[in-house]
Design a protein around this motif. Structure first.
Motif, PDB file in Angstrom:
ATOM      1  N   ARG A  15       0.830  -1.194  -0.002  1.00 39.34           N
ATOM      2  CA  ARG A  15       0.056   0.030   0.116  1.00 39.34           C
ATOM      3  C   ARG A  15       1.008   1.196   0.031  1.00 39.34           C
ATOM      4  O   ARG A  15       0.631   2.306  -0.732  1.00 39.34           O
ATOM      5  CB  ARG A  15      -1.019   0.068   1.419  1.00 39.34           C
ATOM      6  CG  ARG A  15      -2.142   0.995   0.894  1.00 39.34           C
ATOM      7  CD  ARG A  15      -3.307   0.583   1.636  1.00 39.34           C
ATOM      8  NE  ARG A  15      -3.317  -0.604   2.934  1.00 39.34           N
ATOM      9  CZ  ARG A  15      -3.042  -0.192   4.114  1.00 39.34           C
ATOM     10  NH1 ARG A  15      -3.358   1.139   4.345  1.00 39.34           N
ATOM     11  NH2 ARG A  15      -2.940  -1.194   4.912  1.00 39.34           N
ATOM     12  N   LYS A  16       1.842   1.338   0.994  1.00 32.21           N
ATOM     13  CA  LYS A  16       2.771   2.266   1.148  1.00 32.21           C
ATOM     14  C   LYS A  16       3.502   2.599  -0.413  1.00 32.21           C
ATOM     15  O   LYS A  16       3.774   3.801  -0.705  1.00 32.21           O
ATOM     16  CB  LYS A  16       3.874   2.161   2.121  1.00 32.21           C
ATOM     17  CG  LYS A  16       3.266   2.935   3.443  1.00 32.21           C
ATOM     18  CD  LYS A  16       4.460   2.797   4.273  1.00 32.21           C
ATOM     19  CE  LYS A  16       4.089   1.628   5.667  1.00 32.21           C
ATOM     20  NZ  LYS A  16       5.116   1.065   6.102  1.00 32.21           N
ATOM     21  N   LEU A  17       3.960   1.631  -0.766  1.00 28.02           N
ATOM     22  CA  LEU A  17       4.725   1.661  -2.337  1.00 28.02           C
ATOM     23  C   LEU A  17       3.944   2.061  -3.293  1.00 28.02           C
ATOM     24  O   LEU A  17       4.205   2.948  -4.057  1.00 28.02           O
ATOM     25  CB  LEU A  17       5.195   0.176  -2.607  1.00 28.02           C
ATOM     26  CG  LEU A  17       6.170  -0.459  -2.269  1.00 28.02           C
ATOM     27  CD1 LEU A  17       6.474  -1.694  -2.787  1.00 28.02           C
ATOM     28  CD2 LEU A  17       7.469   0.343  -2.636  1.00 28.02           C
ATOM     29  N   ILE A  18       2.648   1.663  -3.318  1.00 29.37           N
ATOM     30  CA  ILE A  18       1.800   2.194  -4.491  1.00 29.37           C
ATOM     31  C   ILE A  18       1.211   3.687  -4.062  1.00 29.37           C
ATOM     32  O   ILE A  18       1.074   4.446  -5.282  1.00 29.37           O
ATOM     33  CB  ILE A  18       0.469   1.148  -4.680  1.00 29.37           C
ATOM     34  CG1 ILE A  18       0.917  -0.070  -5.025  1.00 29.37           C
ATOM     35  CG2 ILE A  18      -0.684   1.713  -5.434  1.00 29.37           C
ATOM     36  CD1 ILE A  18      -0.005  -1.271  -5.258  1.00 29.37           C
ATOM     37  N   GLU A  19       0.987   3.935  -2.957  1.00 29.53           N
ATOM     38  CA  GLU A  19       0.861   5.396  -2.738  1.00 29.53           C
ATOM     39  C   GLU A  19       2.054   6.258  -3.088  1.00 29.53           C
ATOM     40  O   GLU A  19       1.792   7.272  -3.622  1.00 29.53           O
ATOM     41  CB  GLU A  19       0.827   5.420  -1.084  1.00 29.53           C
ATOM     42  CG  GLU A  19      -0.682   5.355  -0.504  1.00 29.53           C
ATOM     43  CD  GLU A  19      -1.809   5.957  -0.998  1.00 29.53           C
ATOM     44  OE1 GLU A  19      -1.603   7.263  -0.871  1.00 29.53           O
ATOM     45  OE2 GLU A  19      -2.535   5.270  -1.307  1.00 29.53           O
ATOM     46  N   ARG A  20       3.137   5.917  -2.884  1.00 31.28           N
ATOM     47  CA  ARG A  20       4.464   6.794  -3.342  1.00 31.28           C
ATOM     48  C   ARG A  20       4.363   6.783  -4.788  1.00 31.28           C
ATOM     49  O   ARG A  20       4.639   7.864  -5.485  1.00 31.28           O
ATOM     50  CB  ARG A  20       5.719   5.958  -2.787  1.00 31.28           C
ATOM     51  CG  ARG A  20       6.771   6.863  -2.609  1.00 31.28           C
ATOM     52  CD  ARG A  20       7.694   6.607  -1.706  1.00 31.28           C
ATOM     53  NE  ARG A  20       8.039   5.412  -1.556  1.00 31.28           N
ATOM     54  CZ  ARG A  20       9.132   4.566  -2.227  1.00 31.28           C
ATOM     55  NH1 ARG A  20       9.508   5.352  -3.034  1.00 31.28           N
ATOM     56  NH2 ARG A  20       9.244   3.432  -1.971  1.00 31.28           N
ATOM     57  N   ALA A  21       4.247   5.633  -5.461  1.00 24.33           N
ATOM     58  CA  ALA A  21       4.139   5.616  -7.075  1.00 24.33           C
ATOM     59  C   ALA A  21       3.098   6.537  -7.418  1.00 24.33           C
ATOM     60  O   ALA A  21       3.283   7.330  -8.574  1.00 24.33           O
ATOM     61  CB  ALA A  21       3.748   3.979  -7.310  1.00 24.33           C
ATOM     62  N   GLY A  22       1.872   6.403  -6.847  1.00 22.43           N
ATOM     63  CA  GLY A  22       0.926   7.423  -7.132  1.00 22.43           C
ATOM     64  C   GLY A  22       1.024   8.838  -7.188  1.00 22.43           C
ATOM     65  O   GLY A  22       0.915   9.516  -7.832  1.00 22.43           O
ATOM     66  N   SER A  23       1.996   9.179  -6.088  1.00 21.59           N
ATOM     67  CA  SER A  23       2.329  10.534  -5.954  1.00 21.59           C
ATOM     68  C   SER A  23       3.338  11.046  -6.976  1.00 21.59           C
ATOM     69  O   SER A  23       3.231  12.194  -7.591  1.00 21.59           O
ATOM     70  CB  SER A  23       2.943  11.049  -4.576  1.00 21.59           C
ATOM     71  OG  SER A  23       3.697  10.391  -4.226  1.00 21.59           O
ATOM     72  N   ILE A  24       4.138   9.885  -7.417  1.00 25.17           N
ATOM     73  CA  ILE A  24       5.056  10.349  -8.507  1.00 25.17           C
ATOM     74  C   ILE A  24       4.502  10.512  -9.552  1.00 25.17           C
ATOM     75  O   ILE A  24       4.604  11.733 -10.335  1.00 25.17           O
ATOM     76  CB  ILE A  24       6.110   8.854  -8.716  1.00 25.17           C
ATOM     77  CG1 ILE A  24       6.949   8.803  -7.423  1.00 25.17           C
ATOM     78  CG2 ILE A  24       6.807   9.178  -9.883  1.00 25.17           C
ATOM     79  CD1 ILE A  24       7.816   7.507  -7.635  1.00 25.17           C
ATOM     80  N   LEU A  25       3.457   9.851 -10.084  1.00 26.58           N
ATOM     81  CA  LEU A  25       2.775  10.303 -11.073  1.00 26.58           C
ATOM     82  C   LEU A  25       1.879  11.530 -10.975  1.00 26.58           C
ATOM     83  O   LEU A  25       1.725  12.347 -12.189  1.00 26.58           O
ATOM     84  CB  LEU A  25       1.551   8.904 -11.189  1.00 26.58           C
ATOM     85  CG  LEU A  25       2.144   7.668 -11.818  1.00 26.58           C
ATOM     86  CD1 LEU A  25       0.926   6.494 -11.816  1.00 26.58           C
ATOM     87  CD2 LEU A  25       2.843   7.845 -13.118  1.00 26.58           C
ATOM     88  N   LYS A  26       1.469  11.813  -9.648  1.00 28.21           N
ATOM     89  CA  LYS A  26       0.727  13.109  -9.635  1.00 28.21           C
ATOM     90  C   LYS A  26       1.729  14.394  -9.789  1.00 28.21           C
ATOM     91  O   LYS A  26       1.112  15.462 -10.493  1.00 28.21           O
ATOM     92  CB  LYS A  26       0.137  13.209  -8.437  1.00 28.21           C
ATOM     93  CG  LYS A  26      -1.222  12.536  -8.055  1.00 28.21           C
ATOM     94  CD  LYS A  26      -1.923  12.812  -6.710  1.00 28.21           C
ATOM     95  CE  LYS A  26      -3.256  12.451  -6.744  1.00 28.21           C
ATOM     96  NZ  LYS A  26      -3.402  12.168  -5.150  1.00 28.21           N
ATOM     97  N   GLN A  27       2.962  14.109  -9.712  1.00 34.11           N
ATOM     98  CA  GLN A  27       3.830  15.007  -9.821  1.00 34.11           C
ATOM     99  C   GLN A  27       4.486  15.190 -11.197  1.00 34.11           C
ATOM    100  O   GLN A  27       5.314  15.927 -11.713  1.00 34.11           O
ATOM    101  CB  GLN A  27       4.904  14.899  -8.796  1.00 34.11           C
ATOM    102  CG  GLN A  27       4.749  15.277  -7.450  1.00 34.11           C
ATOM    103  CD  GLN A  27       5.416  14.774  -6.434  1.00 34.11           C
ATOM    104  OE1 GLN A  27       6.677  14.628  -6.529  1.00 34.11           O
ATOM    105  NE2 GLN A  27       4.983  14.375  -5.200  1.00 34.11           N
ATOM    106  N   GLY A  28       3.835  14.423 -12.164  1.00 35.58           N
ATOM    107  CA  GLY A  28       4.445  14.187 -13.396  1.00 35.58           C
ATOM    108  C   GLY A  28       5.538  13.488 -13.731  1.00 35.58           C
ATOM    109  O   GLY A  28       5.917  13.364 -15.100  1.00 35.58           O
ATOM    110  N   GLY A  29       6.003  12.431 -12.931  1.00 33.06           N
ATOM    111  CA  GLY A  29       6.879  11.538 -13.110  1.00 33.06           C
ATOM    112  C   GLY A  29       6.234  10.352 -13.591  1.00 33.06           C
ATOM    113  O   GLY A  29       5.233  10.053 -14.155  1.00 33.06           O
TER     114      GLY A  29
END
Ligand code: AMP
Ligand code: MG
Length: 351
Positions: A15-29
């Motif tokens: 869950r933590k990993l996916i949250e982090r991955a999601g915020s990378i996407l939100k920031q344009g990564g």
């Protein structure tokens, strides 16, 4: 750029990993992630800058549109206008799953994501990590296959790393994918639905569900078609290994004899020869590397192994490849479509 590889383990940590991955996407990564078909290279579908980065990371021509992935039916209305009844019927039957639908795009979707088209390709994948990631990213993830343009799509994270290391922010490793070939693409913007790319969901299945005829883009089965394919991506050389691939079609024993003869000739010339056979036939071949694509009577095994085998031949520096042909019925149509493209339509028939 350093590319982080994170393994999805089926524990609370995911869950933590996916949250982090999601915020990378939100920031344009950019984050590569597993789906049930092949690994996808994700970016925020509504952010034109993210889509530009996807094309750059893949070396993909920018007129080749991206598929927008959603995780909930409620998200569809914001990106697609005038969604026809047929699309709703197909969504309720096959989503989440390996079906992509071409619909009229809404103003919200940037042209960078649709390759300049007025239509948008939408899919809801069935992989739980993909669905969580899409939600964590805000709902709309543009994701083509996570390979360098022209190469076989990755079915394992190590193949994603081979192509994308240093080019993207993160790779989520979810093990080997289930299906192994890209989604079926069906265009629903005209009166008669048309398959632009065959996949696990077959023409027969779509016709059965819609109770109407579904057509097939003619260029799918004809390499020499003068008609340009309707899915822009299908016109490019695709799924291709480094070695020169030829398909030999015909009766089992004759195919093996011809492949062995060619193989011997090529090896004398200093070529390194690979053969794609099946459980039923690998013992018949003599070459530098003989691989089984699974059980000839079970298309799902063949679909799952095909890209891995093409990639392994690259790793082994095989220079010439021969493959058996497969039945073009049902899911086999998708297998032959990819194999023919990987072979640049080099196929020989033994009568
Ligand atoms: P990939 O992302 O590698 O699975 O490739 C996506 C495929 O979907 C490519 O062949 C694209 O040309 C096709 N595609 C995406 N959007 C559209 C669209 N709006 N109309 C037709 N084909 C599309
Ligand atoms: Mg692709």
């Amino acid at each position: 750029m350093k590319t982080e590889v994170a393994v999805i383990e089926g524990t609370d940590n995911d869950r933590k990993l996916i949250e982090r991955a999601g915020s990378i996407l939100k920031q344009g990564g950019l984050v590569a992630f597993p789906t049930e078909t092949v690994y996808g290279l994700g970016g925020d579908a509504l952010n034109r800058e993210s889509s530009r980065k996807i094309y750059e990371a893949k070396g993909r021509p920018s007129d080749n549109p991206l598929i927008v992935h959603i995780a909930d039916m409620e998200m569809l209305g914001a990106i697609a206008d005038d969604v026809p009844e047929a699309a709703k019927t197909l969504a309720s039957k096959y989503w989440p799953g390996p079906l992509t639908m071409i619909l009229k795009k809404s103003a919200k979707v940037p042209y960078e994501t649709t390759g300049g088209l007025e239509t948008v390709a939408v899919r809801m994948p069935a992989h739980p990590a993909a669905l969580s990631l899409i939600r964590a990213a805000g709902g709309y993830v543009a994701a083509p296959s996570a390979n360098t343009s022209g190469k076989p799509s990755p079915t394992m994270a190590r193949f994603v790393k081979e192509d994308m290391d240093g080019r993207i922010d993160m790779i989520l490793d979810g093990g080997m994918v289930g299906i192994g070939l890209e989604s079926t693409i069906v265009d629903l913007t005209e009166n008669i639905p048309m398959i632009l790319r065959p996949g696990y969901i077959t023409k027969e299945m779509l016709e059965d569900t819609l109770k109407m005829q579904v057509s097939l883009d003619r260029s799918i089965l004809q390499g020499n078609s003068i008609q340009a394919p309707r899915a822009p991506g299908m016109k490019y050389r695709h799924y291709a290994p480094k070695g020169a691939l030829t398909i030999i079609a015909g009766e089992e024993k004759k195919v093996a004899a011809l492949i062995n003869e060619r193989s011997e000739e090529m090896r004398k010339r200093g070529e390194k020869v690979g053969v794609i056979g099946t459980e039923q036939t690998t013992a018949l071949y003599r070459a530098d590397s003989v691989k089984s694509a699974g059980n000839r009577n079970d298309e799902e095994t063949v679909a799952r192994e095909l890209y891995r085998i093409l990639r392994e031949f690259d790793e082994e520096e095989v220079t010439v490849i021969y493959s058996e042909a497969f039945e073009e019925t049902g899911f086999g149509q998708a297998i032959m479509n990819r194999l023919l493209k990987a072979a640049g339509h080099h196929i020989e028939y033994i009568e």
